[in-house]
Scaffold this motif. Sequence first.
Motif, PDB file in Angstrom:
ATOM      1  N   LEU A 183       0.833  -1.196   0.000  1.00 19.38           N
ATOM      2  CA  LEU A 183       0.000   0.000   0.000  1.00 19.38           C
ATOM      3  C   LEU A 183       0.873   1.253   0.000  1.00 19.38           C
ATOM      4  O   LEU A 183       0.597   2.217  -0.728  1.00 19.38           O
ATOM      5  N   THR A 184       1.939   1.230   0.781  1.00 15.71           N
ATOM      6  CA  THR A 184       2.860   2.365   0.832  1.00 15.71           C
ATOM      7  C   THR A 184       3.550   2.575  -0.508  1.00 15.71           C
ATOM      8  O   THR A 184       3.703   3.708  -0.970  1.00 15.71           O
ATOM      9  N   VAL A 185       3.960   1.483  -1.136  1.00 17.48           N
ATOM     10  CA  VAL A 185       4.601   1.585  -2.450  1.00 17.48           C
ATOM     11  C   VAL A 185       3.629   2.150  -3.483  1.00 17.48           C
ATOM     12  O   VAL A 185       4.011   2.977  -4.334  1.00 17.48           O
ATOM     13  N   ILE A 186       2.363   1.735  -3.415  1.00 16.02           N
ATOM     14  CA  ILE A 186       1.357   2.266  -4.340  1.00 16.02           C
ATOM     15  C   ILE A 186       1.204   3.770  -4.167  1.00 16.02           C
ATOM     16  O   ILE A 186       1.167   4.532  -5.145  1.00 16.02           O
ATOM     17  N   PHE A 187       1.156   4.231  -2.912  1.00 19.98           N
ATOM     18  CA  PHE A 187       1.049   5.668  -2.672  1.00 19.98           C
ATOM     19  C   PHE A 187       2.302   6.400  -3.158  1.00 19.98           C
ATOM     20  O   PHE A 187       2.228   7.536  -3.632  1.00 19.98           O
TER      21      PHE A 187
END
Length: 374
Positions: A183-187
């Motif tokens: 999720l952090t990488v997507i953001f």
Amino acid sequence: MDKLSFLEVIAAIAVFVSLLLAVFLLTVKTERKLENRLFAAFLIINAVDISGLFMHLFVDSYNLKAFKISAYLLTMPLFYLYVNAVCYSDFTLKRKHLLHLIPFIVVNLILVPRLYLAEGAAKEDFFTTMWHSPEMLVYQLIGELQFFFYIVGVFLVLKKYREIYLENYTNPNTLLYKWLSQLTVIFLIIHLCIILKNIVRYTQHRDLFIWLNIVAGTVFLLAACWFILKALNYPELFRRIDSTLQPTKDFAETLETENKTDETKSFQIEQLKKFMVEKEPFLNPSLTIQELADQVGIPVRELSVLINHHINQHFFDFVNEYRVKKAMTILKDPTKKEYTVLEILYEVGFNSKSSFHTSFKKYTNQTPTAFRNI
């Protein structure tokens, strides 16, 4: 449908999905209310930000549009607090967390003289050339510094969470770590699109600017849908740890300087291994290092140092090794041929098929089925 209309449709769908999920998180009955509320707030602020792509169709307030732009500075603090709330069972909001509002407040104060207090033509003129104004250049600088400060903070929280979990729990919920990391990488990817979009904003490539908006909006929409699917398919994701726990390396050196001879450590290791074989505490799928320490009669910190430093294994590796060995015995037992792999993994203390297969293959380089058929 032209590109602008398509962008507005994508943005509208993203806002709808985000708000729908936020309502669900705010109304669902759960013990984890804090993280649900934080993530709902995060989704709402993102929805407000994305709504700017079609807000002009319904609202013509310059003040509201400016507030919408500055609200983006609340997204990363909310996500950072959300990650902490998910990872740590004892996390609570405190007055010091109000400091996260400083960038948002500063930017709005900067906009007061020439936007919020301006009237008529002066306000319209400022808004027309706003992105070339010193105020917005400061806003973008603050926004970029804030984003990368928090993104690094999130990765550090996840790193500590994973380290502590592996040292203190069995069957660690690596799904949570992987999911939050993804999720952090997507953001991060979305933000890189935003950075590129902001650079293109100051060029003549209007079509590219629109397409970058479409890409960012689409990725956010897919991320919101992905979160819903994860929440539905993996409700066990939210397993947390106590933030007061420390990684073993933080106290190992202190314990090593105490009066513990090599003979004492060797005796404790033999005592521990004998206890694991005879009493089989690993059959408890939720076994923690604290529970094992109480059972074997060794202080929990000493036990953590013994396993992580002297046996040179994480706690979950140490325990799962015994589970795998017992599973190997059952798989080769001719009287238990009718047992399915699923039945065996639950019998030996695992609570998920994926963790069992991962651990089994790690120790045998084979799948359970292949091992049984040899």
